[in-house]
Scaffold this active site. Sequence first.
Site, PDB file in Angstrom:
ATOM      1  N   ARG A  59       0.842  -1.202   0.000  1.00 36.49           N
ATOM      2  CA  ARG A  59       0.000   0.000   0.000  1.00 36.49           C
ATOM      3  C   ARG A  59       0.876   1.250   0.000  1.00 36.49           C
ATOM      4  O   ARG A  59       2.051   1.193   0.353  1.00 36.49           O
ATOM      5  CB  ARG A  59      -0.907   0.028   1.239  1.00 36.49           C
ATOM      6  CG  ARG A  59      -1.950  -1.073   1.255  1.00 36.49           C
ATOM      7  CD  ARG A  59      -2.997  -0.837   2.327  1.00 36.49           C
ATOM      8  NE  ARG A  59      -2.447  -0.899   3.677  1.00 36.49           N
ATOM      9  CZ  ARG A  59      -3.057  -0.416   4.752  1.00 36.49           C
ATOM     10  NH1 ARG A  59      -4.211   0.192   4.637  1.00 36.49           N
ATOM     11  NH2 ARG A  59      -2.510  -0.534   5.937  1.00 36.49           N
TER      12      ARG A  59
ATOM     13  N   ASN B 294      10.277   0.197   4.651  1.00 39.09           N
ATOM     14  CA  ASN B 294       9.186   1.144   4.451  1.00 39.09           C
ATOM     15  C   ASN B 294       8.060   0.998   5.472  1.00 39.09           C
ATOM     16  O   ASN B 294       7.244   1.907   5.617  1.00 39.09           O
ATOM     17  CB  ASN B 294       8.632   0.981   3.032  1.00 39.09           C
ATOM     18  CG  ASN B 294       7.385   1.800   2.802  1.00 39.09           C
ATOM     19  OD1 ASN B 294       7.433   3.022   2.715  1.00 39.09           O
ATOM     20  ND2 ASN B 294       6.233   1.135   2.746  1.00 39.09           N
TER      21      ASN B 294
ATOM     22  N   TYR C 192       6.425   9.383  16.333  1.00 43.39           N
ATOM     23  CA  TYR C 192       6.773   9.253  14.915  1.00 43.39           C
ATOM     24  C   TYR C 192       8.111   9.936  14.616  1.00 43.39           C
ATOM     25  O   TYR C 192       8.985   9.357  13.951  1.00 43.39           O
ATOM     26  CB  TYR C 192       5.655   9.868  14.072  1.00 43.39           C
ATOM     27  CG  TYR C 192       5.802   9.663  12.589  1.00 43.39           C
ATOM     28  CD1 TYR C 192       5.505   8.437  12.005  1.00 43.39           C
ATOM     29  CD2 TYR C 192       6.230  10.697  11.760  1.00 43.39           C
ATOM     30  CE1 TYR C 192       5.627   8.247  10.630  1.00 43.39           C
ATOM     31  CE2 TYR C 192       6.347  10.530  10.392  1.00 43.39           C
ATOM     32  CZ  TYR C 192       6.045   9.296   9.835  1.00 43.39           C
ATOM     33  OH  TYR C 192       6.182   9.116   8.474  1.00 43.39           O
TER      34      TYR C 192
ATOM     35  N   ALA D 100      10.561  10.608  16.684  1.00 42.73           N
ATOM     36  CA  ALA D 100      11.655   9.855  17.310  1.00 42.73           C
ATOM     37  C   ALA D 100      12.012   8.628  16.486  1.00 42.73           C
ATOM     38  O   ALA D 100      13.194   8.305  16.296  1.00 42.73           O
ATOM     39  CB  ALA D 100      11.266   9.451  18.731  1.00 42.73           C
TER      40      ALA D 100
END
Length: 251
Positions: A21, A96, A161, A163
């Site tokens: 996705r 990812n 996020y 960090a």
Amino acid sequence: MEHKSIKKFENQTVIVTGGTRGIGKGIAISFLREGANVIATYAGNDAAALAFKAEQELFGEKLIVKKCDVRDEDAIVKLFSEIEVLFPKIEILINNSGIRKDQLTASLSLADWNDVISTNLTGSFLMSKHAVLQFMKNRYGRIVNISSIGGSLGLPGQANYAASKAGQVAISKTLSKEVAKRGITVNNVCPGFIDTELLADLPIEQRKEYMKDVPMKRFGTVDEVAAAVLFLASQEASYITGASLEISGGL
């Protein structure tokens, strides 16, 4: 006489975590178009993974979709073992997999902190660890982390996020030095605001506010991120390691 174009990643094997996705999907498709074998992993959305596989039937068995929790080292060991049976070697890892659970720091729960850190940061560490063990045997490998400008900007509500994304960059600095002599590079792509489902849950007004901050006055596309990833994963980028490339429209 017609010349067949040479595809840049012909017969190379690429793992793209979170590859069914959003940005991961775009990266996976870009590698497939360049001749690679792609293993796209996903955490739990079977329907999206099956739909992605069906959409890309043109590529046949060059695309393999695998469920794998990147927070689970045993699952990762199993994944690499299964890939070894299918392909002689792995050349490229794209880290990812990522989630967001935004909340102001004073209200952020420990569970939401841990979920984001374990998926985005620990997942990158575990996947890189086991990829490097493979790459060192072949004296070649490419790791590209999909980090974020959020790691340096520190947007409100994204302590966990930010960090995790800054941590990806920090790990790459260390790992790149440890494996450089083995022909392995470790780099980061740091997207800004990219039009994917990760931004789809933002209120319209917030989207408009974010867009105002972008000097180019638009969000980026998945293809624009994928182009940068493919460059850093290529043989031409052999002297680039420990680096971070921002794809942010000038933020």
